[in-house]
Design an enzyme around this catalytic site. Structure first.
Site, PDB file in Angstrom:
ATOM      1  N   GLN A  75       0.828  -1.384  -0.195  1.00  0.00           N
ATOM      2  CA  GLN A  75      -0.077  -0.105   0.084  1.00  0.00           C
ATOM      3  C   GLN A  75       0.794   1.131   0.051  1.00  0.00           C
ATOM      4  O   GLN A  75       0.672   2.235   0.805  1.00  0.00           O
ATOM      5  CB  GLN A  75      -0.841  -0.098   1.239  1.00  0.00           C
ATOM      6  CG  GLN A  75      -2.080  -0.970   0.969  1.00  0.00           C
ATOM      7  CD  GLN A  75      -3.108  -0.455  -0.043  1.00  0.00           C
ATOM      8  OE1 GLN A  75      -3.147   0.666  -0.396  1.00  0.00           O
ATOM      9  NE2 GLN A  75      -3.876  -1.360  -0.735  1.00  0.00           N
ATOM     10  N   SER A  76       1.880   1.425  -0.882  1.00  0.00           N
ATOM     11  CA  SER A  76       2.867   2.280  -0.839  1.00  0.00           C
ATOM     12  C   SER A  76       2.119   3.681  -1.610  1.00  0.00           C
ATOM     13  O   SER A  76       1.704   3.581  -2.689  1.00  0.00           O
ATOM     14  CB  SER A  76       3.974   2.090  -1.793  1.00  0.00           C
ATOM     15  OG  SER A  76       4.965   3.317  -2.155  1.00  0.00           O
ATOM     16  N   ASN A  77       2.229   4.724  -0.600  1.00  0.00           N
ATOM     17  CA  ASN A  77       1.997   5.926  -1.223  1.00  0.00           C
ATOM     18  C   ASN A  77       2.646   6.577  -2.410  1.00  0.00           C
ATOM     19  O   ASN A  77       2.424   7.370  -3.113  1.00  0.00           O
ATOM     20  CB  ASN A  77       1.704   7.011  -0.033  1.00  0.00           C
ATOM     21  CG  ASN A  77       0.817   6.842   0.889  1.00  0.00           C
ATOM     22  OD1 ASN A  77      -0.433   6.537   0.728  1.00  0.00           O
ATOM     23  ND2 ASN A  77       1.166   6.709   2.267  1.00  0.00           N
TER      24      ASN A  77
END
Length: 338
Positions: A75-77
């Site tokens: 869930q990398s921004n």
């Protein structure tokens, strides 16, 4: 300091707002709390990586790149904003996502940032936890070079000396905003992870002799380890900018590891409380991984008297609220009212 010496593209919505949190300040009964809204940078729901990408993508374009490679957690921004920037510039984008949390439910694996990565047209591949992600990116880059492509590799979080320029510039921006409204900033606090945001802020604040201390709240590692990581990157950033290496002292780099919990991306009770608190008092959304834990640190430190009544504390919101949709079951929210 003339940052126009460095290649830069302009796609962030700047300056981001600096706003008082009056209801929160009254609720906590401590210092006057302000928020720097770097969740409002505009690129694919915004976030702090957009500032870094203005410099990183400019360097990529200048190098003749036709492909971008980067990495992050599932869930990398950073991955989401990189995908969006690559789409804007008509560059192919390859994202390597590491399974750092062990979550494999439908929401975490396919919603939130992952959904937006796919909408932006990125190629996504998965790696197991504890992979050497730098080596994995270089392996892919070499494959692409062998095929005649020209990849540009961006480290996780966009956190190198080039990316840190985005937060050197953010420090200038914040001080200008504070000066314009006669706001004396006593403390600046934010979530710290890959180190580029904090390193850039420390360099910028020290270069201006602002007197504003930067306080990082760790999201992934112990405080001492994070401080060393930030200090090392600050040194590389100073060298990249041609500044004196002793401009940033080791003592000026402060990171608190008390709010990490069980690890990166693992929810904590204080984070859940903080996310709900800011949403219900101020109508502002935090993410569970970064800003939520940073804000939890702020709340606890206010309650412990670390920040005093009469002081002005700025919380820098690093964005990422889209990842709330990857954690739908952690907030124990009420159902519909009949």
């Amino acid at each position: 300091m003339h940052l126009a010496r460095f290649p830069r593209l302009h796609f962030a919505h700047l300056p981001t707002p600096l706003e008082p949190l009056e209801r929160l300040s009254k609720h906590l009964g401590g210092p006057d709390i302000w928020i720097k809204r770097d969740d409002c940078t505009g690129l694919s729901t915004g976030g702090n990586k957009t500032r870094k990408l203005e410099f990183l993508m400019a360097e990529a374009v200048a190098s003749g790149a036709d492909t971008i490679i980067t990495q992050g957690a599932t869930q990398s921004n950073h991955a989401r904003q990189t995908c969006a920037a690559a789409a804007m510039l008509d560059l192919e984008c390859h994202i390597l996502l590491e399974d750092r949390t062990g979550y494999h439910d439908e929401a975490y694996a396919h919603n939130g940032n992952v959904l937006l990565d796919q909408l932006h047209g990125a190629s996504i591949s998965l790696r197991p936890v504890n992979s050497d992600m730098d080596a994995e990116m270089e392996r892919l880059a070499q494959q692409l070079r062998d095929d005649g492509r020209h990849p540009y590799v961006i480290p996780g979080g966009g956190s190198n000396a080039t990316g840190a320029l985005g937060y050197v510039n953010a420090a200038f921006e914040l001080v200008h905003q504070a000066n314009e409204r006669s706001l004396r900033i006593d403390h600046l606090l934010h979530a710290t992870g890959s180190a580029g945001t904090q390193a850039g802020l420390v360099v910028g604040m020290q270069a201006m002799n602002s007197g504003i201390p930067v306080y990082g709240v760790c999201v992934s590692r112990p405080g001492r380890e994070q401080e060393e990581k930030v200090f090392a990157l600050a040194g590389r950033t100073l060298d990249f900018m041609g500044l004196k290496p002793d401009l940033v002292t080791r003592e000026s780099v402060v990171a608190n590891g008390d709010y990490v919990g069980e690890g990166y991306g693992q929810p904590t009770a204080s984070m859940v409380e903080g996310v709900k608190m800011l949403a219900q008092l101020e109508g502002i959304l935090l993410d569970p991984v970064y800003a939520g834990k940073g804000f939890a640190g702020l709340v606890d430190l206010v309650r412990k008297g670390h920040f005093k009544k009469g002081e002005n504390v700025v919380f820098l919101h690093t964005g990422g609220s889209v990842s709330l949709f990857a954690y739908p079951n952690i907030f124990d929210l009420p159902g519909y009212v009949e």
